[in-house]
Scaffold this motif. Structure first.
Motif, PDB file in Angstrom:
ATOM      1  N   LYS A 134       0.117  -3.764  -1.276  1.00  0.00           N
ATOM      2  CA  LYS A 134       0.508  -5.137  -0.944  1.00  0.00           C
ATOM      3  C   LYS A 134       1.209  -5.179   0.417  1.00  0.00           C
ATOM      4  CE  LYS A 134       3.126  -8.962  -2.991  1.00  0.00           C
ATOM      5  NZ  LYS A 134       3.977  -9.357  -4.123  1.00  0.00           N
ATOM      6  N   LYS A 183      -1.413  -4.620   3.179  1.00  0.00           N
ATOM      7  CA  LYS A 183      -2.201  -5.834   3.372  1.00  0.00           C
ATOM      8  C   LYS A 183      -1.409  -6.873   4.159  1.00  0.00           C
ATOM      9  CE  LYS A 183      -4.697  -9.436   0.903  1.00  0.00           C
ATOM     10  NZ  LYS A 183      -5.142  -9.939  -0.402  1.00  0.00           N
ATOM     11  N   ARG A 202      -1.353  -5.792   7.757  1.00  0.00           N
ATOM     12  CA  ARG A 202      -2.678  -6.020   8.363  1.00  0.00           C
ATOM     13  C   ARG A 202      -2.887  -7.492   8.664  1.00  0.00           C
ATOM     14  NH1 ARG A 202      -6.977  -8.070   6.202  1.00  0.00           N
ATOM     15  NH2 ARG A 202      -6.490  -7.597   4.032  1.00  0.00           N
ATOM     16  N   GLU A 203      -2.563  -8.338   7.693  1.00  0.00           N
ATOM     17  CA  GLU A 203      -2.746  -9.775   7.890  1.00  0.00           C
ATOM     18  C   GLU A 203      -1.833 -10.322   8.980  1.00  0.00           C
ATOM     19  OE1 GLU A 203      -2.258 -11.256   3.894  1.00  0.00           O
ATOM     20  OE2 GLU A 203      -4.424 -11.141   3.511  1.00  0.00           O
ATOM     21  N   GLN A 249     -10.098  -7.018   6.699  1.00  0.00           N
ATOM     22  CA  GLN A 249     -10.250  -5.662   6.166  1.00  0.00           C
ATOM     23  C   GLN A 249     -11.312  -4.906   6.946  1.00  0.00           C
ATOM     24  OE1 GLN A 249     -11.140  -5.571   1.974  1.00  0.00           O
ATOM     25  NE2 GLN A 249      -8.977  -5.306   1.441  1.00  0.00           N
ATOM     26  N   GLU A 306      -5.359  -1.226  -0.618  1.00  0.00           N
ATOM     27  CA  GLU A 306      -4.625  -2.498  -0.650  1.00  0.00           C
ATOM     28  C   GLU A 306      -4.458  -3.037  -2.067  1.00  0.00           C
ATOM     29  OE1 GLU A 306      -6.301  -5.305   2.107  1.00  0.00           O
ATOM     30  OE2 GLU A 306      -5.434  -4.271   3.829  1.00  0.00           O
ATOM     31  N   ARG A 307      -5.366  -2.718  -2.962  1.00  0.00           N
ATOM     32  CA  ARG A 307      -5.246  -3.158  -4.358  1.00  0.00           C
ATOM     33  C   ARG A 307      -4.423  -2.189  -5.202  1.00  0.00           C
ATOM     34  NH1 ARG A 307     -10.611  -4.049  -3.243  1.00  0.00           N
ATOM     35  NH2 ARG A 307     -11.275  -2.225  -4.450  1.00  0.00           N
TER      36      ARG A 307
END
Length: 75
Positions: A16, A19, A22-23, A29, A47-48
């Motif tokens: 999390k 992610k 990254r965002e 992705q 990421e999950r």
């Protein structure tokens, strides 16, 4: 709480956090995986929280983002 559940929660929180980073760089992705030279599916699993990444993969991600490795563990 069992150790296995704690480990799964740790991986999910790590993913999390990755992610979110990254965002914040406004990268998809696909873009980020390509930039890091890793498979898009692998990045998705990380990421999950479904993948226990190697330290070398984490180093590669951090290097590409110009961040210290420790930044990924600030949660």
């Amino acid at each position: 709480m069992s150790e296995k559940i704690r480990d799964i929660n740790f991986l999910k929180q790590f993913g999390k956090n990755l992610k979110s980073i990254r965002e914040s760089k406004e990268m998809s992705q696909e873009q980020f995986a390509s930039y890091c030279n890793i498979d898009t599916r692998q990045l998705g699993r990380i990421e999950r929280g479904e993948s226990n990444s190697t330290i070398l993969t984490i180093k590669k991600l951090a290097d590409k983002l110009n961040l210290p490795i420790s930044y990924f563990f600030e949660f």
